[in-house]
Structures are given as structure tokens and as C-alpha cells.
Design a protein around this motif. Structure first.
Motif, PDB file in Angstrom:
ATOM      1  N   GLY A 122       0.794  -1.223   0.000  1.00  9.35           N
ATOM      2  CA  GLY A 122       0.000   0.000   0.000  1.00  9.35           C
ATOM      3  C   GLY A 122       0.825   1.270   0.000  1.00  9.35           C
ATOM      4  O   GLY A 122       0.368   2.308  -0.488  1.00  9.35           O
ATOM      5  N   PHE A 123       2.039   1.210   0.524  1.00 16.40           N
ATOM      6  CA  PHE A 123       2.873   2.406   0.549  1.00 16.40           C
ATOM      7  C   PHE A 123       3.360   2.761  -0.852  1.00 16.40           C
ATOM      8  O   PHE A 123       3.364   3.932  -1.233  1.00 16.40           O
ATOM      9  CB  PHE A 123       4.053   2.205   1.498  1.00 16.40           C
ATOM     10  N   GLU A 124       3.772   1.771  -1.625  1.00 16.03           N
ATOM     11  CA  GLU A 124       4.179   2.043  -3.004  1.00 16.03           C
ATOM     12  C   GLU A 124       2.971   2.480  -3.830  1.00 16.03           C
ATOM     13  O   GLU A 124       3.078   3.354  -4.697  1.00 16.03           O
ATOM     14  CB  GLU A 124       4.828   0.808  -3.617  1.00 16.03           C
ATOM     15  N   LEU A 125       1.835   1.903  -3.540  1.00 15.17           N
ATOM     16  CA  LEU A 125       0.594   2.291  -4.212  1.00 15.17           C
ATOM     17  C   LEU A 125       0.276   3.759  -3.935  1.00 15.17           C
ATOM     18  O   LEU A 125      -0.060   4.523  -4.845  1.00 15.17           O
ATOM     19  CB  LEU A 125      -0.522   1.375  -3.725  1.00 15.17           C
ATOM     20  N   SER A 126       0.389   4.165  -2.670  1.00 10.42           N
ATOM     21  CA  SER A 126       0.128   5.554  -2.311  1.00 10.42           C
ATOM     22  C   SER A 126       1.086   6.498  -3.018  1.00 10.42           C
ATOM     23  O   SER A 126       0.676   7.529  -3.568  1.00 10.42           O
ATOM     24  CB  SER A 126       0.250   5.726  -0.791  1.00 10.42           C
ATOM     25  N   ASN A 127       2.370   6.161  -3.016  1.00  9.92           N
ATOM     26  CA  ASN A 127       3.348   6.984  -3.731  1.00  9.92           C
ATOM     27  C   ASN A 127       2.968   7.138  -5.196  1.00  9.92           C
ATOM     28  O   ASN A 127       3.053   8.238  -5.769  1.00  9.92           O
ATOM     29  CB  ASN A 127       4.738   6.343  -3.645  1.00  9.92           C
ATOM     30  N   THR A 128       2.548   6.047  -5.813  1.00 14.17           N
ATOM     31  CA  THR A 128       2.227   6.068  -7.236  1.00 14.17           C
ATOM     32  C   THR A 128       0.987   6.905  -7.513  1.00 14.17           C
ATOM     33  O   THR A 128       0.939   7.665  -8.491  1.00 14.17           O
ATOM     34  CB  THR A 128       2.020   4.632  -7.753  1.00 14.17           C
TER      35      THR A 128
ATOM     36  N   VAL B 195      -5.974  -4.394  -7.146  1.00  9.54           N
ATOM     37  CA  VAL B 195      -6.264  -5.777  -7.527  1.00  9.54           C
ATOM     38  C   VAL B 195      -4.970  -6.580  -7.598  1.00  9.54           C
ATOM     39  O   VAL B 195      -4.885  -7.711  -7.099  1.00  9.54           O
ATOM     40  CB  VAL B 195      -7.008  -5.824  -8.876  1.00  9.54           C
ATOM     41  N   SER B 196      -3.940  -5.994  -8.204  1.00  9.00           N
ATOM     42  CA  SER B 196      -2.654  -6.673  -8.311  1.00  9.00           C
ATOM     43  C   SER B 196      -2.054  -6.946  -6.944  1.00  9.00           C
ATOM     44  O   SER B 196      -1.511  -8.027  -6.691  1.00  9.00           O
ATOM     45  CB  SER B 196      -1.692  -5.815  -9.141  1.00  9.00           C
ATOM     46  N   ALA B 197      -2.170  -5.970  -6.041  1.00  7.19           N
ATOM     47  CA  ALA B 197      -1.618  -6.146  -4.694  1.00  7.19           C
ATOM     48  C   ALA B 197      -2.318  -7.281  -3.960  1.00  7.19           C
ATOM     49  O   ALA B 197      -1.677  -8.076  -3.261  1.00  7.19           O
ATOM     50  CB  ALA B 197      -1.736  -4.853  -3.904  1.00  7.19           C
ATOM     51  N   ALA B 198      -3.638  -7.367  -4.109  1.00 10.37           N
ATOM     52  CA  ALA B 198      -4.388  -8.438  -3.442  1.00 10.37           C
ATOM     53  C   ALA B 198      -3.984  -9.797  -3.971  1.00 10.37           C
ATOM     54  O   ALA B 198      -3.778 -10.750  -3.199  1.00 10.37           O
ATOM     55  CB  ALA B 198      -5.886  -8.209  -3.632  1.00 10.37           C
ATOM     56  N   LEU B 199      -3.846  -9.900  -5.281  1.00 11.66           N
ATOM     57  CA  LEU B 199      -3.468 -11.181  -5.877  1.00 11.66           C
ATOM     58  C   LEU B 199      -2.052 -11.569  -5.472  1.00 11.66           C
ATOM     59  O   LEU B 199      -1.772 -12.726  -5.136  1.00 11.66           O
ATOM     60  CB  LEU B 199      -3.576 -11.080  -7.398  1.00 11.66           C
TER      61      LEU B 199
END
Length: 319
Positions: A92-98, A169-173
């Protein structure tokens, strides 16, 4: 038993002490002003960057940054398998940055020299998977191309909605695949995401995200025409989250339920005496729940406090 797992699990159990805990969170939630809550946090593991005058958003971000630091420390003591598990849990941290980076590439970007639109990115260290490359992109199209060439995969579009949904979705998988003990967390969280996108917002997810989601939720659920049918078709790994929620308007109840389940499972994993990934995953879960509840407690304090000390809030990707 390897020496790496002995060291890694020992460090994991030690990091459990970095949680504020129920009593401390209640103290923060019961504070009648945000400054009072911040003064309390100043003597806790969340003390960094929470001085007087910090906004509630700034304080919440500081709590998330402390969580990230603890996860980086945890990963640094693990053998490769354990580090991979922590990295998947911290996606989630990389997701937030992105998300923030993509927003900065939009038409509303501020002129050079003006106040930054977004806070500085989280410092991911070894928990990064693709951030160094993503941060160098200069257009939404470049960002999508970079994502497609990484473990995140193609989000199916370069709009903020497509990228945010695709990455979640990718993170969950990836979490379900990399961390079997967290598979039900991943499936249930993905079910909640799908419900919001399709049945609340009324927005169709990109085809590539639909195909990925079907791997965890099943083709029947993904093809459902109504929320009732979706809930009925979900596998047991995800249905528990929404089993008694009959209306999409009540999905907010699933948020706290999800975090409560992560906490219970985290304690169970941490109690296991074996040297392996389970106590590490349990510690990461408990640290994450503690940070989520602390963020919610800060929100309550900013609103005048809750004498009952019952924090609420949502922590999907840290802000």
C-alpha cells in the motif's frame, strides 16, 4: 530451522512492543483537542513528526510513516521468504506513492516554485518493488508502461481510477500468492473493492483487472449482475466479510470487521512458536492494525474526542 528465521522471528516479536495498544489508542481518541493527542503521541513509538501545530492529516501520515519504518526494520531481519512476505504486506505504501505521483502529472500540477501538491513520497527502502522507475515517469502513459513492465502489471488504463484499481487488484493477488496466511485478508479486501467499484460507484473495472480479480473471487462473482448475486457467488475466503450485509449502503460495516479479523489472525500467527514466516506475518498485521486505529483516534481527537475511546476510520493505501 535456519539462523535467519531465528533472528527474524525474534525481531518480529520484539517489534510487537512498538504498538500503542488498546489503552494508548483510547487515550488518543479521548483527547479533547488534536494538540492534546499529539502531546500524548510524543512519548510513544509514533513520536516522530507529530509536534504541536501538525494537522490531523500530517499526524496521520506520520503514523503511517512510523509503521513503514517498523516494517522496513522487520523485513531487514528476515531471510528472503520473510522479506518477500513483508514487502507484499506493505504494498500500500508504493501504491500511495504512485497515486500521488500520477496526480502530480495531471493538468492541475502546480507551477515550479509553488507549494507542493502532495507530501514527499514514503521512503520505501528495500520494500520497494518498482517505485524507483515509477518515480521517473513524466506522463500518465509512461507510468502505465512502467507498471506493465513491473510486478504490478498493466492496470488497463492510465487514468487515476484505472491505475488505483489495477494496483489494488494486483496487490491483493500478489499478497494471496506470496503470503498464504494472508490469503483470506486479500480475497475479502478485493471483494470489498469490487463491490465499491461496480455496485456503489457504478464503474466497470478494466478488463485486465476483472480477469485478475476472478482468480481470487471466482468467475461467478465477477460476472454477477447484482450485489446479492455477487455475495452469493463469493468463495468462503471472501464471503465472511459481507455475509450478513444485505445492502451496499451498509458496506462501511465491513471495514472495521476486516481489521478486526486481521488483528485476531495476527495474534494467532504470532502465538505460534515455530520459526518461520507466520510470526513475522502476524507482527506485520498487528503493527498495521495499531497504526490504522491510531489514525482513527487522531481523527476523533481533532473532532473533540470520544470519551469512549472508540477510534474509527479507513486505511487502504496510506496517505
Amino acid at each position: 530451522m535456519s539462523a535467519g528465521w531465528v533472528a527474524g522471528v525474534t525481531r518480529a516479536r520484539a517489534l510487537r512492543s512498538r504498538c500503542l495498544g488498546a489503552e494508548g489508542i483510547s487515550e488518543v481518541a479521548a483527547a479533547t483537542t488534536l494538540d492534546d493527542a499529539l502531546r500524548y503521541l510524543a512519548a510513544t513509538p509514533y513520536r516522530h513528526d507529530v509536534g504541536p501545530g501538525v494537522t490531523v492529516a500530517g499526524a496521520q501520515r506520520a503514523v503511517s510513516a512510523t509503521l513503514l519504518w517498523h516494517l522496513r526494520v522487520l523485513a531487514g531481519w528476515q531471510p528472503a521468504t520473510g522479506a518477500d512476505a513483508v514487502r507484499a504486506l506493505a504494498a500500500g505504501f508504493e501504491l500511495s506513492n504512485t497515486e500521488h505521483h500520477l496526480s502530480s502529472l495531471g493538468a492541475d500540477r502546480r507551477r515550479p516554485g509553488s507549494t507542493p501538491l502532495h507530501p514527499p513520497p514514503y521512503r520505501l527502502g528495500a520494500l520497494a518493488t518498482a517505485w524507483t522507475r515509477l518515480a521517473r515517469t513524466r506522463t500518465p502513459a509512461e507510468l502505465r508502461t512502467s507498471l506493465a513492465a513491473s510486478v504490478w502489471g498493466d492496470p488497463g488504463g492510465d487514468s487515476p481510477a484505472a491505475v488505483a484499481t489495477g494496483m489494488r487488484v494486483s496487490a491483493a493477488l500478489r499478497l494471496a500468492t506470496t503470503v498464504p496466511d494472508a490469503a483470506r485478508w486479500a480475497a475479502a479486501r478485493l471483494a470489498l473493492l469490487f463491490c465499491r467499484e461496480v455496485f456503489v460507484v457504478g464503474r466497470r473495472m478494466p478488463d485486465v483487472s476483472v480477469r485478475r480479480a476472478a482468480r481470487l473471487l471466482g468467475p461467478g462473482a465477477i460476472a454477477a449482475a447484482s450485489y446479492a448475486d455477487f455475495r452469493q457467488e463469493l468463495p468462503a475466503t471472501a464471503r465472511w466479510l459481507v455475509d450478513d450485509i444485505d445492502e451496499v449502503a451498509d458496506l462501511w460495516r465491513a471495514e472495521a470487521r476486516w481489521w478486526d479479523a486481521v488483528e485476531r489472525d495476527g495474534w494467532e500467527l504470532l502465538r505460534r512458536s515455530r520459526f518461520g514466516p507466520q510470526p513475522v506475518v502476524g507482527t506485520a498485521a498487528l503493527l498495521s492494525v495499531d497504526a490504522w486505529r491510531t489514525r482513527g483516534a487522531l481523527e476523533l481527537a481533532a473532532r473533540g474526542g470520544d470519551p469512549g475511546g472508540r477510534p474509527t476510520g479507513v486505511l487502504d493505501a496510506p496517505r
